[in-house]
Design an enzyme around this catalytic site. Structure first.
Site, PDB file in Angstrom:
ATOM      1  N   CYS A 140     -14.173  22.621   8.906  1.00 59.71           N
ATOM      2  CA  CYS A 140     -13.084  22.784   9.865  1.00 59.71           C
ATOM      3  C   CYS A 140     -12.503  21.420  10.215  1.00 59.71           C
ATOM      4  O   CYS A 140     -13.235  20.488  10.568  1.00 59.71           O
ATOM      5  CB  CYS A 140     -13.578  23.504  11.117  1.00 59.71           C
ATOM      6  SG  CYS A 140     -12.336  23.678  12.418  1.00 59.71           S
ATOM      7  N   GLU A 162     -14.327  45.439   8.503  1.00 57.97           N
ATOM      8  CA  GLU A 162     -12.903  45.445   8.213  1.00 57.97           C
ATOM      9  C   GLU A 162     -12.459  46.817   7.719  1.00 57.97           C
ATOM     10  O   GLU A 162     -13.217  47.529   7.057  1.00 57.97           O
ATOM     11  CB  GLU A 162     -12.578  44.403   7.138  1.00 57.97           C
ATOM     12  CG  GLU A 162     -12.721  42.972   7.605  1.00 57.97           C
ATOM     13  CD  GLU A 162     -12.436  41.999   6.488  1.00 57.97           C
ATOM     14  OE1 GLU A 162     -11.425  41.283   6.564  1.00 57.97           O
ATOM     15  OE2 GLU A 162     -13.226  41.957   5.534  1.00 57.97           O
ATOM     16  N   CYS A 215     -14.372  26.822  16.921  1.00 58.78           N
ATOM     17  CA  CYS A 215     -13.254  26.377  17.761  1.00 58.78           C
ATOM     18  C   CYS A 215     -12.021  27.256  17.642  1.00 58.78           C
ATOM     19  O   CYS A 215     -11.072  27.089  18.416  1.00 58.78           O
ATOM     20  CB  CYS A 215     -12.889  24.932  17.422  1.00 58.78           C
ATOM     21  SG  CYS A 215     -12.234  24.716  15.750  1.00 58.78           S
ATOM     22  N   CYS A 255     -13.065  20.869  14.443  1.00 57.14           N
ATOM     23  CA  CYS A 255     -14.350  20.500  15.047  1.00 57.14           C
ATOM     24  C   CYS A 255     -15.352  19.950  14.035  1.00 57.14           C
ATOM     25  O   CYS A 255     -16.499  19.670  14.394  1.00 57.14           O
ATOM     26  CB  CYS A 255     -14.960  21.707  15.760  1.00 57.14           C
ATOM     27  SG  CYS A 255     -15.337  23.087  14.648  1.00 57.14           S
ATOM     28  N   CYS A 304     -11.975  29.439  12.278  1.00 52.02           N
ATOM     29  CA  CYS A 304     -13.245  28.764  12.550  1.00 52.02           C
ATOM     30  C   CYS A 304     -13.954  29.511  13.674  1.00 52.02           C
ATOM     31  O   CYS A 304     -13.389  29.730  14.745  1.00 52.02           O
ATOM     32  CB  CYS A 304     -13.003  27.307  12.946  1.00 52.02           C
ATOM     33  SG  CYS A 304     -14.500  26.429  13.456  1.00 52.02           S
ATOM     34  N   ASP A 310     -18.496  33.654   3.912  1.00 49.96           N
ATOM     35  CA  ASP A 310     -18.883  35.009   4.309  1.00 49.96           C
ATOM     36  C   ASP A 310     -19.541  35.026   5.685  1.00 49.96           C
ATOM     37  O   ASP A 310     -19.275  35.926   6.500  1.00 49.96           O
ATOM     38  CB  ASP A 310     -19.824  35.606   3.265  1.00 49.96           C
ATOM     39  CG  ASP A 310     -19.159  35.738   1.900  1.00 49.96           C
ATOM     40  OD1 ASP A 310     -17.920  35.895   1.876  1.00 49.96           O
ATOM     41  OD2 ASP A 310     -19.866  35.689   0.878  1.00 49.96           O
ATOM     42  N   ASP A 316     -19.341  41.562   6.879  1.00 53.11           N
ATOM     43  CA  ASP A 316     -18.248  41.169   5.994  1.00 53.11           C
ATOM     44  C   ASP A 316     -18.555  41.695   4.599  1.00 53.11           C
ATOM     45  O   ASP A 316     -19.636  41.463   4.053  1.00 53.11           O
ATOM     46  CB  ASP A 316     -18.104  39.640   5.961  1.00 53.11           C
ATOM     47  CG  ASP A 316     -17.012  39.199   5.015  1.00 53.11           C
ATOM     48  OD1 ASP A 316     -15.838  39.517   5.286  1.00 53.11           O
ATOM     49  OD2 ASP A 316     -17.326  38.539   4.002  1.00 53.11           O
TER      50      ASP A 316
END
Length: 418
Positions: free
Chosen positions: A337, A266, A321, A340, A318, A347, A179
């Protein structure tokens, strides 16, 4: 396949004079036929092809006022015309802007497309003879071409294009997702561990030195010898910044390639990001340069570089989940989250999601990410972002069309949210 080796060369005084003449002739030929192509289109509605320009150049060198064009090798001037034709083709294919006139105050370069060789560890070029070179490795195969360039600090380099054997896919390693960011340049997750690498920020590191040199330059009289010397002093600081950044990114990309067989990242539009208030930090980090280094080094060693769509919500999903947090903004670096109750570093969570998405792309046997939308987010379209479709038959070298950057503007929003 072909490979490139860039080395520094040390021409003597006579060779420097010969190179200066070649730079000037090549620059003149580019500017002369760029102007002639535009003028001919305005008069007749048609531009000039390479064959027409090369034929006209042969007659031009016979004129008394242009006999000095015969001093450099003819292949150098013909290569300049080929480069001009390629520039027009790239413009029509929307890969770059309209060709510009060249200046003698910027970086100079010429290409020798033939008759180049390595002799006694040095470089032999047409009409220059043997030029002292600093070769980092032996080149035993055929040399296709050599591009000689001169920087603003009066240093000479040669990019040697030569043939090499085909690579076999024998590389073994991990699959990692990286990332990109500004606080942490990269966050890497290889399936087991996660680590971050901070940017070195060379522009800010040498900002004080650059400011002092530029102040001294501003006090010099325009056109004086002292001003020309001060310009080179400022150029050396910029060169130091560039070399520091490239050295760091080369070492970082080498470490990533050595440790991994597949790298997932990306597909950012750095050009669009550079239009925001973070432009200075974006350029200083060298995100596009890092991805470029990783890509070609992986290709050389038989690895794979997978780019995930820029609209993939890597930071909002997330990694445990799959719940999507639509309320996440740029200021939130850690979040919990609601599905969960897992605590995520922004990052690290993005790198985990990118790795998982890259594995999914490889399992579906898709080339890159051109055919997959990868859960792209809904983005509000700006009125003038849609690309205007124009038939290439109606385009000409003299009428550059407006280049709309809707895709780049979309990627800005994605990068700021990731």
């Amino acid at each position: 396949m072909l490979d490139v080796l860039k080395v520094r060369i040390y021409p003597n005084k006579e060779q420097e004079i010969s190179l200066a003449k070649s730079f000037g002739c090549s620059r003149f030929v580019w500017n002369f036929y760029l102007n002639k192509t535009n003028t001919q289109y305005e008069e007749t509605g048609k531009g000039m092809t390479y064959c027409q320009m090369a034929k006209d150049l042969t007659q031009l060198k016979k004129l008394t006022d242009y006999e000095w064009l015969q001093e450099p090798t003819a292949a150098v001037l013909q290569q300049s015309l080929k480069n001009l034709e390629t520039a027009f083709k790239n413009f029509f294919a929307k890969r770059t802007g309209f060709p510009k006139f060249k200046s003698k105050h910027s970086k100079q370069s010429i290409r020798f497309p033939e008759s180049c060789s390595i002799k006694d560890g040095n470089l032999k070029l047409p009409k220059l003879g043997i030029v002292k070179a600093s070769l980092s490795k032996n080149i035993n195969s055929k040399i296709k071409s050599v591009t000689v360039s001169q920087t603003s600090t009066d240093k000479y380099f040669a990019a040697i294009l030569f043939e090499t054997g085909d690579l076999t896919n024998t590389k073994e390693g991990k699959i990692s997702g990286i990332d990109l960011g500004l606080t942490s340049l990269i966050t890497v997750f290889d399936g087991e561990t996660c680590y971050k690498v901070d940017p070195i920020k060379p522009t800010r590191k040498y900002a004080k030195r650059l400011r002092i040199r530029q102040k001294a330059l501003s006090r010099k009289v325009k056109g004086s010898n002292k001003r020309r010397k001060a310009v080179k002093v400022v150029a050396k600081v910029h060169e130091k910044i560039s070399n520091t950044r490239q050295d760091f990114l080369h070492k970082l990309s080498r470490k990533l390639v050595d440790d991994n067989q597949v790298i997932v990242a990306e597909n950012l539009c750095v050009k669009g990001l550079a239009r925001t208030k973070l432009a200075k930090s974006i350029h200083d980090a060298g995100l596009g340069m890092l991805l470029n280094f990783v890509s070609y080094k992986l290709e050389r060693e038989g690895g794979k570089f997978v780019q995930v769509d820029k609209f993939f919500p890597s930071s909002k999903l997330c990694s445990c989940c799959g719940h999507k947090n639509d309320l996440l903004n740029l200021s939130i670096r850690e979040w919990i989250c609601s599905g969960c109750q897992a605590t995520h570093d922004r990052d690290e969570n993005a790198s985990r999601n990118l790795r998982a998405e890259g594995i999914r792309i490889l399992e579906t046997n898709t080339a890159g990410h051109a055919e997959i939308q990868a859960c792209g987010e809904a983005v509000r379209l700006v009125g003038n972002c849609a690309k205007k479709r124009v038939s290439e038959k109606q385009e000409s070298p003299a009428t550059p069309r407006k280049r709309l950057a809707g895709e780049c503007q979309f990627s800005v929003l994605k990068f700021l949210e990731s």
